[in-house]
Write a protein that holds these residues in place. Structure first.
Motif, PDB file in Angstrom:
ATOM      1  N   UNK A 299      -1.210  -6.261  -3.761  1.00  0.00           N
ATOM      2  CA  UNK A 299      -0.346  -5.952  -2.695  1.00  0.00           C
ATOM      3  C   UNK A 299       0.676  -6.960  -2.822  1.00  0.00           C
ATOM      4  N   UNK A 300       1.448  -6.801  -1.777  1.00  0.00           N
ATOM      5  CA  UNK A 300       2.548  -7.874  -1.495  1.00  0.00           C
ATOM      6  C   UNK A 300       3.181  -7.773  -0.161  1.00  0.00           C
ATOM      7  N   UNK A 301       3.718  -8.678   0.530  1.00  0.00           N
ATOM      8  CA  UNK A 301       4.340  -8.771   1.751  1.00  0.00           C
ATOM      9  C   UNK A 301       5.583  -9.473   1.652  1.00  0.00           C
TER      10      UNK A 301
ATOM     11  N   UNK B   4       7.088   4.411  -4.950  1.00  0.00           N
ATOM     12  CA  UNK B   4       6.919   5.286  -3.986  1.00  0.00           C
ATOM     13  C   UNK B   4       7.868   5.027  -2.796  1.00  0.00           C
ATOM     14  N   UNK B   5       9.166   5.791  -2.933  1.00  0.00           N
ATOM     15  CA  UNK B   5       9.845   5.632  -1.485  1.00  0.00           C
ATOM     16  C   UNK B   5       9.808   6.879  -0.515  1.00  0.00           C
TER      17      UNK B   5
ATOM     18  N   UNK C 180       8.843  -5.454  13.374  1.00  0.00           N
ATOM     19  CA  UNK C 180       7.797  -4.170  13.546  1.00  0.00           C
ATOM     20  C   UNK C 180       8.659  -3.063  12.935  1.00  0.00           C
ATOM     21  N   UNK C 181       9.940  -2.782  13.331  1.00  0.00           N
ATOM     22  CA  UNK C 181      10.746  -1.553  12.808  1.00  0.00           C
ATOM     23  C   UNK C 181      11.272  -1.698  11.339  1.00  0.00           C
ATOM     24  N   UNK C 182      11.554  -2.859  10.919  1.00  0.00           N
ATOM     25  CA  UNK C 182      12.277  -3.227   9.693  1.00  0.00           C
ATOM     26  C   UNK C 182      11.233  -3.657   8.642  1.00  0.00           C
ATOM     27  N   UNK C 183      10.219  -4.697   8.845  1.00  0.00           N
ATOM     28  CA  UNK C 183       9.281  -5.051   7.788  1.00  0.00           C
ATOM     29  C   UNK C 183       8.041  -4.207   7.940  1.00  0.00           C
ATOM     30  N   UNK C 184       7.885  -3.443   9.183  1.00  0.00           N
ATOM     31  CA  UNK C 184       6.983  -2.659   9.144  1.00  0.00           C
ATOM     32  C   UNK C 184       5.524  -3.281   9.138  1.00  0.00           C
ATOM     33  N   UNK C 185       5.598  -4.405  10.011  1.00  0.00           N
ATOM     34  CA  UNK C 185       4.461  -5.274  10.490  1.00  0.00           C
ATOM     35  C   UNK C 185       3.705  -4.344  11.430  1.00  0.00           C
TER      36      UNK C 185
ATOM     37  N   UNK D 120       0.759  -1.423  -0.217  1.00  0.00           N
ATOM     38  CA  UNK D 120      -0.108   0.047   0.155  1.00  0.00           C
ATOM     39  C   UNK D 120       0.841   1.404  -0.091  1.00  0.00           C
ATOM     40  N   UNK D 121       1.933   1.418   0.798  1.00  0.00           N
ATOM     41  CA  UNK D 121       2.931   2.564   0.856  1.00  0.00           C
ATOM     42  C   UNK D 121       3.792   2.630  -0.092  1.00  0.00           C
TER      43      UNK D 121
END
Length: 467
Positions: free
Chosen positions: A174-176, A217-218, A295-300, A101-102
């Motif tokens: 989307x992707x994860x 989009x970075x 949480x901080x790197x994968x942004x889960x 999404x981001x």
């Protein structure tokens, strides 16, 4: 005195008494048979575990209670392994909200052909592929220049560490990513980059920076670091294969003082049972790092707490953004940490292939390792790191402090050596500064004035290859 033929007061006919006793015995036998029949029916209906449960009361023996406890432990361990493996391989922790999404990274992935994807280190799990497709791959009948094939591989959940999300029409929306993206490879049994999974192996082919740089989009990174998206792309492209910079989003230091990239090599995730600190510069346990990365790197979506990050001098970006205490309304991380931790600790270091080292030289090298070279003082067998606090100041190992200073405790971890042969690509030490094992041995020979002979060095290297 009564006659012999008379009965004493209160007594009954002797023959009647015998008959009553026989009747009572038969009744008890019938009752016992009926009870056994009920128990047998219950056990047959509910399985052997039912009988064990019946025996766990106050009358159960210590052996019975221990057997039940052992079965519960074994069942719990099995469940943790299965769940942990699934989390490691397939759980995104909700990071598709960031990656897809981001960053809109899925838009770029949908345009990448399989040949390019394999070239940047993405791996394909052959066990997720239909047999017909495997046959076609081996015979060269699959068009690896067609991006549609990449999308189909995502639909099959065959791209290691990457999950595609599709709409009702089958379009990639989307992707994860998962832990396995960086910490799994394949055995290349079908083709280069295509084969059975090797969980826990460091993917030293993976060019994370190049893959992320493709995102349309970075701005999330640019806004966090306070630079342009073009600068972000330059930083990402500086990493190279097998490297990742986990501290960049904490301290903003993209490059070393000598101008080289600040990214470090991806470490393996196997052979960690009994090992205290995780990662090159410590930080914490395996499960601490799992939470930090998720949480901080994968942004889960999850919870992460580490008060050490609330340090504006050492971690200016983390402190400014409250990364020392992150909470999500929906926590998709915390409940999965126990199983993920258990699975990783269960991953053994792989044994070296046959004929990959000189066995005679290795035996001599083992003596050098434990004796003259003094390696075993820190790389304590069989963990091959220190039991306890396995961290050293930079001056103790004769290198600069740059990467150590990016961690809370300012030191370098004694890396476990088991399975060393699996991650020689990219060099040695945290940043690959030593190209070969010969370079590593020469370094310590000089720093500690070991006076190793060329023969002793050669034997020591063969021992390291045997671990």
């Amino acid at each position: 005195m009564a006659d012999k033929g008379e009965l004493r007061p209160g007594s009954r006919d002797r023959s009647k008494l015998v008959g009553d006793r026989q009747l009572g015995t038969r009744a008890r036998h019938l009752w016992l048979a009926a009870a056994l029949a009920v128990v047998s029916a219950f056990v047959l209906a509910n399985g052997p575990a039912a009988l064990a449960q019946m025996r766990t009361g106050s009358n159960a023996s210590a052996d019975d209670r221990q057997a039940v406890s052992d079965r519960r432990i074994a069942a719990n361990a099995t469940q943790l392994l299965r769940s942990g493996r699934n989390i490691f391989r397939f759980d995104t922790f909700g990071d598709e909200a960031f990656c897809g999404d981001a960053l809109r990274l899925h838009e770029a992935i949908a345009t990448v052909d399989p040949a390019t994807a394999l070239a940047v280190g993405l791996k394909v799990d052959s066990e997720a592929l239909p047999r017909s497709l495997i046959r076609d791959l081996r015979r060269g009948r699959v068009d690896l220049s067609d991006p549609a094939v990449t999308v189909n591989l995502l639909k099959l959940k065959a791209v290691v560490g990457v999950t595609g999300f599709f709409d009702s029409s089958g379009n990639l929306e989307s992707m994860g990513i998962q832990c396995a993206l960086c910490h799994s490879t394949v055995d290349d049994s079908v083709a280069q980059g295509i084969g059975r999974r090797r969980d826990g192996w460091a993917n030293r082919d993976l060019d994370v920076g190049k893959i992320v740089s493709l995102a349309p989009d970075l701005s999330p990174f640019a806004n966090l670091l306070g630079v342009s998206q073009d600068v972000v792309r330059q930083v990402l492209l500086s990493w190279g294969p097998g490297k990742f910079d986990a501290e960049l989003s904490l301290d903003g230091k993209a490059f070393r003082p000598d101008g080289r990239s600040a990214a470090t090599l991806i470490p393996p995730a196997f052979g960690l049972a009994g090992v205290n600190l995780h990662t090159w510069t410590g930080w914490g346990s395996v499960t601490h790092w799992n939470a930090l990365v998720a949480v901080l790197e994968m942004h889960g979506k999850g919870t992460f707490v580490d008060a050490r990050l609330n340090d504006p001098a050492r971690f200016p970006i983390a402190a400014a953004n409250g990364f020392h205490d992150v909470r999500s309304d929906e926590d998709l991380v915390t409940s999965k940490l126990p199983a993920l931790h258990f699975f990783q600790l269960a991953l053994p270091a792989p044994e070296p292939p046959q004929h990959s080292f000189d066995e005679s030289a290795s035996k001599r090298g083992k003596e050098v390792f434990a004796g003259k070279a003094r390696c075993a003082s820190c790389h304590v067998p069989p963990l091959y790191t220190e039991p306890g606090w396995n961290l050293h100041k930079p001056e103790e190992i004769g290198i600069d402090s740059f990467q150590a200073e990016r961690s809370p405790d300012g030191g370098y971890r004694t890396a476990p050596l088991k399975g060393l042969w699996t991650h020689t690509k990219g060099g040695f030490y945290h940043d690959g500064r030593f190209t070969t094992l010969q370079d590593v041995v020469d370094h310590y020979n000089g720093v500690f004035s070991l006076s190793l002979t060329p023969a002793e060095k050669a034997d020591l290297i063969e021992f390291l290859k045997s671990l």
